[in-house]
Design a protein around this motif. Sequence first.
Motif, short mmCIF file in Angstrom:
data_model
loop_
_atom_site.label_atom_id
_atom_site.label_comp_id
_atom_site.label_asym_id
_atom_site.label_seq_id
_atom_site.Cartn_x
_atom_site.Cartn_y
_atom_site.Cartn_z
N GLN A 56 9.79 -10.47 4.64
CA GLN A 56 9.04 -10.10 3.42
C GLN A 56 8.04 -11.19 3.02
N VAL A 82 8.59 -14.18 1.73
CA VAL A 82 8.93 -14.73 0.41
C VAL A 82 10.07 -15.74 0.52
N LEU A 96 10.48 -14.82 -6.88
CA LEU A 96 9.83 -14.64 -5.57
C LEU A 96 8.60 -15.51 -5.47
N ILE A 109 3.58 -10.93 -2.37
CA ILE A 109 3.65 -11.70 -3.62
C ILE A 109 2.37 -12.50 -3.83
N LYS A 146 -0.57 -11.53 -2.92
CA LYS A 146 -1.56 -10.55 -3.40
C LYS A 146 -1.32 -10.23 -4.87
N TYR A 147 -0.05 -10.08 -5.24
CA TYR A 147 0.29 -9.79 -6.64
C TYR A 147 -0.20 -10.95 -7.54
N LYS A 169 -3.85 -11.01 -8.48
CA LYS A 169 -4.20 -10.10 -9.59
C LYS A 169 -3.55 -10.53 -10.90
N HIS A 180 7.58 -8.10 -10.87
CA HIS A 180 7.00 -7.52 -9.65
C HIS A 180 7.67 -6.21 -9.25
N HIS A 181 8.99 -6.13 -9.38
CA HIS A 181 9.69 -4.88 -9.04
C HIS A 181 11.04 -4.80 -9.71
N LEU A 210 7.47 3.44 0.84
CA LEU A 210 6.80 2.36 1.58
C LEU A 210 7.61 2.02 2.83
N PHE A 241 11.29 0.15 -0.32
CA PHE A 241 10.44 0.18 -1.52
C PHE A 241 9.76 1.54 -1.68
N HIS A 271 6.43 3.42 -3.56
CA HIS A 271 5.09 3.00 -3.99
C HIS A 271 4.90 3.17 -5.50
N LYS A 320 2.41 3.82 -7.19
CA LYS A 320 1.54 4.93 -7.58
C LYS A 320 2.32 6.22 -7.79
N GLY A 330 4.03 3.51 -12.03
CA GLY A 330 3.50 2.15 -12.13
C GLY A 330 4.48 1.03 -11.87
N GLU A 343 12.51 -0.75 -5.85
CA GLU A 343 13.29 -1.02 -4.63
C GLU A 343 14.63 -0.30 -4.74
N1 CMX Z 1 3.88 -3.31 -9.39
C1 CMX Z 1 3.09 -2.30 -9.86
N2 CMX Z 1 1.90 -1.97 -9.31
C2 CMX Z 1 1.50 -2.69 -8.23
C3 CMX Z 1 2.26 -3.74 -7.70
C4 CMX Z 1 3.50 -4.05 -8.33
N3 CMX Z 1 4.28 -5.03 -7.87
N4 CMX Z 1 1.62 -4.26 -6.63
C5 CMX Z 1 0.47 -3.57 -6.51
N5 CMX Z 1 0.40 -2.63 -7.47
C6 CMX Z 1 -0.67 -1.67 -7.69
C7 CMX Z 1 -2.04 -2.27 -7.53
O1 CMX Z 1 -2.44 -2.92 -8.71
C8 CMX Z 1 -2.88 -1.07 -7.20
O2 CMX Z 1 -3.21 -0.39 -8.37
P1 CMX Z 1 -4.70 0.15 -8.58
O3 CMX Z 1 -4.96 1.06 -7.42
O4 CMX Z 1 -4.64 0.88 -9.89
O5 CMX Z 1 -5.58 -1.05 -8.58
C9 CMX Z 1 -1.91 -0.19 -6.42
O6 CMX Z 1 -0.59 -0.67 -6.70
C10 CMX Z 1 -2.07 -0.23 -4.92
O7 CMX Z 1 -2.46 -1.45 -4.57
P2 CMX Z 1 -2.98 -1.71 -3.10
O8 CMX Z 1 -4.05 -2.74 -3.16
O9 CMX Z 1 -3.29 -0.44 -2.39
O10 CMX Z 1 -1.72 -2.19 -2.40
P3 CMX Z 1 -1.29 -3.66 -2.20
O11 CMX Z 1 -1.86 -4.13 -0.92
O12 CMX Z 1 -1.49 -4.48 -3.43
O13 CMX Z 1 0.26 -3.45 -1.98
C11 CMX Z 1 2.38 -2.59 -2.40
C12 CMX Z 1 1.07 -3.03 -3.01
C13 CMX Z 1 3.34 -2.29 -3.52
C14 CMX Z 1 2.13 -1.35 -1.54
C15 CMX Z 1 2.90 -3.76 -1.47
O14 CMX Z 1 3.02 -4.93 -2.25
C16 CMX Z 1 4.22 -3.45 -0.82
O15 CMX Z 1 4.28 -2.78 0.19
N6 CMX Z 1 5.34 -3.96 -1.42
C17 CMX Z 1 6.67 -3.76 -0.87
C18 CMX Z 1 7.21 -5.02 -0.25
C19 CMX Z 1 7.28 -6.17 -1.21
O16 CMX Z 1 6.77 -6.13 -2.32
N7 CMX Z 1 7.92 -7.27 -0.74
C20 CMX Z 1 8.08 -8.46 -1.55
C21 CMX Z 1 9.43 -8.54 -2.21
C22 CMX Z 1 10.52 -8.66 -1.20
C23 CMX Z 1 11.90 -8.94 -1.74
O17 CMX Z 1 12.21 -8.66 -2.91
O18 CMX Z 1 12.70 -9.49 -0.95
#
Ligand code: CMX
Length: 133
Positions: free
Chosen positions: A39, A41, A56, A65, A67-68, A71, A78-79, A102, A117, A119, A121, A125, A129
Motif C-alpha cells: 500500500q 504506507v 498513515l 497517501i 496524493k491525498y 490535496k 482518509h478512510h 477498488l 477498498f 471507491h 465516488k 464521498g 475499507e
Molecule cells: N476520501 C474521499 N475522497 C477521496 C479520497 C479519500 N481518501 N481520495 C481521493 N478522493 C476523491 C478525489 O478528491 C477525487 O474527487 P474529485 O473527482 O471530486 O476531485 C476522486 O476521489 C477521485 O480521485 P482520483 O484522482 O480519480 O483518484 P486518486 O488517484 O486520487 O485515487 C483512490 C483515489 C481512492 C481511488 C485511491 O487513493 C485508492 O485506490 N485508494 C485505495 C488504497 C489506499 O488508499 N491505500 C492506502 C491505505 C492503506 C492502508 O490503510 O493500509
Amino acid sequence: MIGKIDHIGIAVKSLDEAVKYYENALGLKCEGIEEVADQKVKTAFFNVGGTHVELLEPTSADSPIAKYLEKNPRGGIHHVAFNSNDIIADLAKAKDAGVILLNETPKIGAHSKKIAFLHPKSTFGVLTEICQD
Ligand code: CMX
C-alpha cells in the motif's frame, strides 16, 4: 456481515510527529509501527476501546497517501474501515448494490488482515475499507 468499525485511517505527513500528538496530547499508547509495502504506507495503530486509529504516512511519491496529502496538506481522515466476518460476501453485496470496488479480491494489509477498498465516488464521498481478521 459487517460487525463494527475496525479503524479510522488518518493521513499524516510525519508519523513521528503525529504519534507524539496522540500519545502526549490524548494519552493514547501507540501499539506499533508497521510498513505495508503493497500500500506504500507506514502505519501506527492506537487502540481506542476496541476501535483503532490508524495513522498513515506515505513511503513513496506515488503512494495513495502522498496524493491525498497533495490535496489536503494538513492531513485528515482518509478512510473508514469496517470489520467483516466474510469479506468476500460483503464485497459481493456492495458490488450488487452498485458500489465501485477498488479491489475485486482482497489484498493483505496491516496486521495481515484481508482488506479491500470501495471507491469514494460510490460511497457518498467516504473512502471505505472492508477488512477481515
Ligand atoms: N476520501 C474521499 N475522497 C477521496 C479520497 C479519500 N481518501 N481520495 C481521493 N478522493 C476523491 C478525489 O478528491 C477525487 O474527487 P474529485 O473527482 O471530486 O476531485 C476522486 O476521489 C477521485 O480521485 P482520483 O484522482 O480519480 O483518484 P486518486 O488517484 O486520487 O485515487 C483512490 C483515489 C481512492 C481511488 C485511491 O487513493 C485508492 O485506490 N485508494 C485505495 C488504497 C489506499 O488508499 N491505500 C492506502 C491505505 C492503506 C492502508 O490503510 O493500509
